[in-house]
Design a protein around this motif. Structure first.
Motif, PDB file in Angstrom:
ATOM      1  N   GLY A  21      46.731  49.734  35.489  1.00  0.00           N
ATOM      2  CA  GLY A  21      45.812  48.892  34.716  1.00  0.00           C
ATOM      3  C   GLY A  21      44.971  49.779  33.807  1.00  0.00           C
ATOM      4  N   VAL A  41      52.111  54.804  38.807  1.00  0.00           N
ATOM      5  CA  VAL A  41      53.030  53.823  39.419  1.00  0.00           C
ATOM      6  C   VAL A  41      52.464  52.416  39.277  1.00  0.00           C
ATOM      7  CG1 VAL A  41      54.293  53.232  41.528  1.00  0.00           C
ATOM      8  CG2 VAL A  41      53.504  55.573  41.177  1.00  0.00           C
ATOM      9  N   ARG A  43      53.533  48.125  40.155  1.00  0.00           N
ATOM     10  CA  ARG A  43      54.520  47.212  40.742  1.00  0.00           C
ATOM     11  C   ARG A  43      55.127  46.291  39.679  1.00  0.00           C
ATOM     12  NH1 ARG A  43      50.181  43.359  43.948  1.00  0.00           N
ATOM     13  NH2 ARG A  43      49.146  42.713  42.063  1.00  0.00           N
ATOM     14  N   LYS A  44      54.417  46.130  38.550  1.00  0.00           N
ATOM     15  CA  LYS A  44      54.957  45.240  37.509  1.00  0.00           C
ATOM     16  C   LYS A  44      56.083  45.931  36.746  1.00  0.00           C
ATOM     17  CE  LYS A  44      50.571  42.915  36.755  1.00  0.00           C
ATOM     18  NZ  LYS A  44      49.288  43.063  36.098  1.00  0.00           N
ATOM     19  N   ASP A  56      39.429  38.504  28.434  1.00  0.00           N
ATOM     20  CA  ASP A  56      39.934  39.180  27.223  1.00  0.00           C
ATOM     21  C   ASP A  56      38.839  39.551  26.237  1.00  0.00           C
ATOM     22  OD1 ASP A  56      42.294  38.502  28.459  1.00  0.00           O
ATOM     23  OD2 ASP A  56      42.855  36.944  27.036  1.00  0.00           O
ATOM     24  N   ARG A 112      45.345  40.498  26.113  1.00  0.00           N
ATOM     25  CA  ARG A 112      45.262  41.340  27.315  1.00  0.00           C
ATOM     26  C   ARG A 112      46.560  42.097  27.572  1.00  0.00           C
ATOM     27  NH1 ARG A 112      44.540  44.491  30.380  1.00  0.00           N
ATOM     28  NH2 ARG A 112      43.269  44.599  32.251  1.00  0.00           N
ATOM     29  N   ALA A 168      44.038  52.898  42.033  1.00  0.00           N
ATOM     30  CA  ALA A 168      43.570  52.100  40.890  1.00  0.00           C
ATOM     31  C   ALA A 168      44.346  50.786  40.895  1.00  0.00           C
ATOM     32  CB  ALA A 168      43.780  52.868  39.588  1.00  0.00           C
ATOM     33  N   GLY A 170      43.349  47.863  41.441  1.00  0.00           N
ATOM     34  CA  GLY A 170      42.569  46.668  41.132  1.00  0.00           C
ATOM     35  C   GLY A 170      41.903  46.094  42.371  1.00  0.00           C
ATOM     36  N   ALA A 197      38.374  33.168  40.221  1.00  0.00           N
ATOM     37  CA  ALA A 197      38.318  32.523  38.903  1.00  0.00           C
ATOM     38  C   ALA A 197      39.653  31.880  38.530  1.00  0.00           C
ATOM     39  CB  ALA A 197      37.944  33.562  37.847  1.00  0.00           C
ATOM     40  N   ALA A 283      37.708  39.257  41.459  1.00  0.00           N
ATOM     41  CA  ALA A 283      37.055  40.521  41.093  1.00  0.00           C
ATOM     42  C   ALA A 283      35.902  40.776  42.062  1.00  0.00           C
ATOM     43  CB  ALA A 283      36.532  40.459  39.664  1.00  0.00           C
ATOM     44  N   ASP A 302      38.448  48.327  39.590  1.00  0.00           N
ATOM     45  CA  ASP A 302      38.100  47.280  40.559  1.00  0.00           C
ATOM     46  C   ASP A 302      38.225  47.778  41.999  1.00  0.00           C
ATOM     47  OD1 ASP A 302      37.847  45.733  38.314  1.00  0.00           O
ATOM     48  OD2 ASP A 302      39.162  44.114  39.005  1.00  0.00           O
ATOM     49  N   GLY A 312      30.810  40.015  35.172  1.00  0.00           N
ATOM     50  CA  GLY A 312      32.189  40.165  35.628  1.00  0.00           C
ATOM     51  C   GLY A 312      33.060  41.026  34.727  1.00  0.00           C
ATOM     52  N   GLY A 316      35.543  47.970  30.559  1.00  0.00           N
ATOM     53  CA  GLY A 316      34.799  49.127  30.034  1.00  0.00           C
ATOM     54  C   GLY A 316      34.446  50.115  31.140  1.00  0.00           C
TER      55      GLY A 316
END
Ligand SMILES: Cc1cc2nc3c(=O)[nH]c(=O)nc-3n(C[C@H](O)[C@H](O)[C@H](O)COP(=O)(O)OP(=O)(O)OC[C@H]3O[C@@H](n4cnc5c(N)ncnc54)[C@H](O)[C@@H]3O)c2cc1C
Length: 464
Positions: A21, A41, A43-44, A56, A112, A168, A170, A197, A283, A302, A312, A316
């Motif tokens: 991410g 690495v 997973r997507k 966004d 995004r 990382a 998320g 959300a 989040a 995150d 939220g 940045g």
């Protein structure tokens, strides 16, 4: 054989970054630019990295900060959907609104998916090896210390080692959860510190957003407790709309809120809409983890709870976290020491630049959870809150409104003294927590004592 060659031969990579991410890609970009070997690495599938539930929106000042820190280039124009020039905060009565406008509200509403692709391309272009469609399954340990990860690609597993592993991944924080109980890193985040959300992106051929450069945030404690409804235009005929709520006991499902509250109450929702994307997300909304490092292990984005607890926004701060973490990890590897003590400087550096403000806003979040629609309508209508105060609070984590002469004037001029007293109390608590963060320990030895100083401030904030 010199020492450097010896060290680099001991592991498959210098650093493995789990999750490509914005946070992970920036970490990998920073490390690869320093000449280290990095495996990034995700997973997507490679071409799906960056596709995620998001508002966004991003302030330009974050990109400028990253340019100064690690030479991040400008965001390419094709990533941007529309420029942003301000944010409107709308009271529950939907009559009163405050427009926040200034250098720090200049920014972008972006695509995004393209943004995510740009970041992973930057990391790859700098020399990181990107391994997509691969799940990071577990942390590997050697003599009780983090030594690598187990990867799973298409059902087959393999182990890869590194001097430092970065989580990382998320909000899932897949690796953080696997740290041993003895780790000083918090492994589990309380439900009351998370937001859930739902967000949709629509084309609205029959509806025109008149001010597509202004983002709108609607506040309503009865519909979206601890969160809000956002309407972020991405052009005259395109919008990112969503609702977020804190996951407090009995919280509502945000998808239901979209259906039952947003759909009937906004004009554009009653016109023909083409659904571009529709999905849910979570989040963490709290102060950053008290330590974001352990031996051979670092957290970013995150997974490190680096999200702004009030609005939220976390892109940045994940970029900031990635740049600072990448720089400290590179220094540590070059010095041949990746212990928690060597990686520690990442903590105070992040706390000073963003974490202290995050903690103050986390305190403020508890105040916001306890105000009613009536309080908010009153505050907007009577000018208790000014747009400049709010902007200042969200940028700095300080609340001048509850302090000094300004407060005395408000108390004498306006009724609702209990609300104003609560505002003053929370402003004082925000100052107190900033003072504690100003004394963030400069080594792991001071962490436990420092943490005890946070507890009474949070307990008091929950009572305001
Ligand atoms: C509804 C919503 C709206 C938001 N709106 C905004 C906004 O408008 N502006 C803003 O600044 N922030 C916003 N945020 C916050 C922002 O999206 C995040 O803070 C930011 O994306 C954090 O980046 P990250 O790199 O830490 O995590 P992510 O962007 O989530 O990246 C984590 C990556 O890890 C990968 N991963 C996860 N598990 C594994 C695994 N086991 N193995 C391999 N890979 C894995 C995922 O595929 C993903 O690519 C929003 C968040 C939500 C939920």
């Amino acid at each position: 054989m010199d020492y450097e060659t010896q060290v680099s031969n001991m592991t498959d990579y210098d650093v493995i970054v789990a999750g490509a991410g914005t946070g992970g890609s920036t970490t990998a970009y920073t490390l690869a630019k320093r000449g280290l070997s990095v495996l990034l690495v995700d997973r997507k599938d490679r071409d799906m990295i960056g596709h995620k539930t998001c508002g966004d929106a991003l302030g330009n000042h974050h990109i400028e900060e990253l340019r100064a820190l690690v030479g991040l280039p400008d965001v390419p124009r094709e990533v941007v959907e529309h420029d942003v020039n301000g944010i409107d905060l709308i009271a529950p009565d939907r009559v009163h609104r405050l427009r926040m406008q200034g250098p720090t509200t200049k920014g972008m509403s972006f695509n995004r998916h393209k943004m995510g692709q740009w970041f992973v391309d930057l990391a790859e272009g700098a020399g990181a090896e990107v391994l997509a469609a691969t799940r990071v399954k577990r942390l590997l340990f050697e003599d009780g210390q983090v030594a690598g990860v187990r990867l799973s690609t298409g059902g087959s597993d393999r182990d890869v080692t590194a001097k430092v592993v970065v989580d990382a991944t998320g909000a899932a924080a897949v690796l953080r959860r696997q740290l041993p109980e003895s780790s000083p890193v918090e492994r589990v985040i309380a439900k009351e510190d998370q937001m859930v959300a739902w967000r949709d992106i629509y084309e609205t051929p029959d509806y025109e957003f008149e001010t597509p450069d202004i983002l709108e945030i609607y506040w309503d404690q009865e519909q979206t407790l601890g969160g809000y409804t956002w309407v972020f235009p991405q052009g005259p005929h395109r919008v990112n709309v969503g609702v977020g709520v804190m996951t407090l006991p009995g919280h509502r499902n945000p998808k239901d809120i979209m259906k039952e509250y947003v759909a009937p109450n906004w004009d554009f929702m009653r016109t023909e809409r083409v659904v571009i994307d529709s999905s849910g997300g979570v989040a963490p909304l709290r102060r950053p983890l008290d330590t974001m490092v352990d031996n051979n292990f670092v957290l970013v984005g995150d997974a490190a709870c680096q999200v702004n607890p009030v609005h939220g926004g976390g892109i940045g701060s994940s970029l900031l976290g990635g740049a600072l973490a990448g720089t400290v990890i590179a220094d540590a590897i070059e010095a041949g020491d990746t212990s928690i003590a060597a990686l520690w400087p990442y903590n105070p550096q992040y706390m000073e630049r963003y974490g202290a403000k995050q903690a103050a806003l986390d305190v403020f979040r508890w105040f916001l959870l306890n105000v009613t629609n009536e309080d908010i309508n009153f505050a907007f209508a009577r000018g208790v809150i000014k747009a400049s105060d709010l902007l200042d609070t969200s940028m700095t984590g300080t609340m001048k409104i509850g302090r000094g002469e300004k407060f005395r004037r408000l108390v004498s001029g306006i009724g609702n003294i209990p609300l104003l007293r609560r505002v003053k109390r929370i402003a004082d608590l925000m100052e107190r927590i900033r003072a504690v963060y100003a004394e963030y320990p400069d080594s792991p030895a001071g962490l436990d004592e420092w943490k005890t100083r946070l507890v009474p401030i949070y307990e008091a904030a929950k009572q305001t």
